[in-house]
Each structure stands twice: as C-alpha cells, then as structure tokens.
Design an enzyme around this catalytic site. Structure first.
Site, PDB file in Angstrom:
ATOM      1  CE  LYS A  62      -3.578  -2.465   2.682  1.00 51.37           C
ATOM      2  NZ  LYS A  62      -4.452  -2.399   3.886  1.00 51.37           N
ATOM      3  CG  HIS A  72      -4.700  -6.581  -0.155  1.00 49.37           C
ATOM      4  ND1 HIS A  72      -5.871  -6.724   0.551  1.00 49.37           N
ATOM      5  CD2 HIS A  72      -4.788  -7.443  -1.209  1.00 49.37           C
ATOM      6  CE1 HIS A  72      -6.635  -7.623  -0.060  1.00 49.37           C
ATOM      7  NE2 HIS A  72      -6.007  -8.072  -1.135  1.00 49.37           N
TER       8      HIS A  72
HETATM    9  P1  DAT Z   1      -6.984  -7.526   5.795  1.00 53.54           P
HETATM   10  O1  DAT Z   1      -6.280  -6.383   5.099  1.00 53.54           O
HETATM   11  O2  DAT Z   1      -6.134  -8.118   6.878  1.00 53.54           O
HETATM   12  O3  DAT Z   1      -7.517  -8.546   4.834  1.00 53.54           O
HETATM   13  P2  DAT Z   1      -9.743  -6.640   6.122  1.00 53.54           P
HETATM   14  O4  DAT Z   1     -10.032  -7.276   4.817  1.00 53.54           O
HETATM   15  O5  DAT Z   1     -10.626  -6.988   7.275  1.00 53.54           O
HETATM   16  O6  DAT Z   1      -8.237  -6.902   6.586  1.00 53.54           O
HETATM   17  O7  DAT Z   1      -9.785  -5.062   5.973  1.00 53.54           O
HETATM   18  C1  DAT Z   1      -9.209  -4.448   4.829  1.00 53.54           C
HETATM   19  C2  DAT Z   1      -8.474  -3.217   5.276  1.00 53.54           C
HETATM   20  O8  DAT Z   1      -9.390  -2.290   5.843  1.00 53.54           O
HETATM   21  C3  DAT Z   1      -7.429  -3.464   6.377  1.00 53.54           C
HETATM   22  O9  DAT Z   1      -6.189  -3.882   5.869  1.00 53.54           O
HETATM   23  C4  DAT Z   1      -7.358  -2.106   7.012  1.00 53.54           C
HETATM   24  C5  DAT Z   1      -8.773  -1.592   6.910  1.00 53.54           C
HETATM   25  N1  DAT Z   1      -9.537  -1.890   8.133  1.00 53.54           N
HETATM   26  C6  DAT Z   1     -10.037  -3.076   8.507  1.00 53.54           C
HETATM   27  N2  DAT Z   1     -10.679  -3.006   9.676  1.00 53.54           N
HETATM   28  C7  DAT Z   1     -10.577  -1.702  10.065  1.00 53.54           C
HETATM   29  C8  DAT Z   1     -11.008  -0.958  11.192  1.00 53.54           C
HETATM   30  N3  DAT Z   1     -11.686  -1.553  12.167  1.00 53.54           N
HETATM   31  N4  DAT Z   1     -10.715   0.369  11.231  1.00 53.54           N
HETATM   32  C9  DAT Z   1     -10.029   0.959  10.248  1.00 53.54           C
HETATM   33  N5  DAT Z   1      -9.576   0.312   9.157  1.00 53.54           N
HETATM   34  C10 DAT Z   1      -9.843  -0.989   9.060  1.00 53.54           C
HETATM   35 MG    MG Z   2      -9.078  -8.531   3.513  1.00 48.97          MG
END
Ligand code: DAT
Ligand code: MG
Length: 151
Positions: free
Chosen positions: A11, A117
C-alpha cells in the site's frame, strides 16, 4: 493441476516507507515465484472495487481514500500454499496484534497504515488478480532453484 497464486499489494505507506525490497525479499526467499508486478496510483473508484466487500463499513471511505493516495506496488506470487502462508507472512489486520516477524508486526502500528494487502482465500485471489492484472501480465517461467525448494 493449476499453480496456486495470490494477489499481494504494498500500500502507499509501505511504498513511501521504502519497504518494497524488504517485502519482495521475504516472499522470494521463502521460495515463492513472482509472476506479475506493477506500480500504479489506483483511482478511488478502483480502490472501491478492490475493497468492495467492505462497502458500507465506517472505515470504507478512509480506506479507499488511502489506497488511492499514492503509488501501490501490485504483485502476483505463485507457489504451494501461497494464499494461506502469504497471509501468515503479512500478519493480523491490526499491526499491534500481528506477531513479530510478520510484515505488519515488524513495520506497522495502526490498522489504517498496515503496509500491505494479501488475498484471504483462493477465490478472492482469483478475483483480485483479475481486477489488477490481465492474463497476459502473468509471466510463465521455470525457476531452476525449484528443485531445491520442492521435492
Ligand atoms: P486484511 O487487510 O487483513 O484482509 P480486512 O479485509 O478486514 O483486513 O480489511 C481491509 C483493510 O481495511 C485493512 O487492511 C485495514 C482496513 N480496516 C479493517 N478493519 C478496520 C477498522 N476496524 N478500522 C479501520 N480500518 C480498518
Ligand atoms: Mg481482507
């Protein structure tokens, strides 16, 4: 049988912090094969497509603003177990919950600046590779070291 592939993206925070070489080295030294790579600034609309599963969540706007705020290094990595093991190398979503030795554990603090990511399943990998790359972008080649990585 088809080779297993995953989509990995560094990112804008990871690019700005100079982590490209370190992150590529981790996947490369594990024994995985880089089959596609490019650097680009995604539009906000494209970022929204990539994170479509999170549309409607409170962090969606900030997340897609951030992903489209600067260059992203998009990659496809190939090898046995690369989807699941790639996620292990990346670490938990929240860097303070990621184990030391993982990419997020070693380099991040806040969830909105978690560096990298990685696809979370073979299905998402297929979707994400299809969104970021064309089939012609994926390079098919043999690596002579593979006889020392795979039995
Ligand atoms: P990952 O990137 O581990 O697959 P995810 O798919 O749940 O996680 O979320 C995608 C992205 O969104 C993550 O890398 C960062 C952001 N994100 C996730 N949960 C968040 C939260 N509670 N507050 C702020 N940003 C968040
Ligand atoms: Mg994800």
């Amino acid at each position: 049988e088809e080779a297993e592939r995953t989509f990995i993206a560094i990112k804008p925070d990871g690019v700005q912090r100079g982590l490209i070489a370190d992150i590529i080295a981790r996947f490369e030294r594990k024994g995985y094969k880089l089959v596609a790579v490019k650097i680009l600034v995604p539009t906000k609309e494209f970022a929204g497509k990539h994170y479509a599963e999170h549309e409607g969540r409170p962090f969606f706007e900030g997340l897609t603003d951030f992903l489209s705020s600067g260059p992203v290094l998009a990659m496809v990595w190939e090898g046995q177990g690369v989807v699941t093991y790639g996620r292990k190398m990346i670490g938990a979503t929240k860097p303070l919950e990621s184990a030391p030795g993982t990419i997020r554990g070693d380099f991040g603090i806040q969830v909105g600046r978690n560096i990298i990511h990685g696809s979370d399943s073979p299905d998402s990998a297929k979707k994400e590779i299809g969104l970021w790359f064309t089939p012609e972008d994926l390079v098919s080649y043999g690596l002579d070291i593979h006889k020392w990585v795979y039995e």
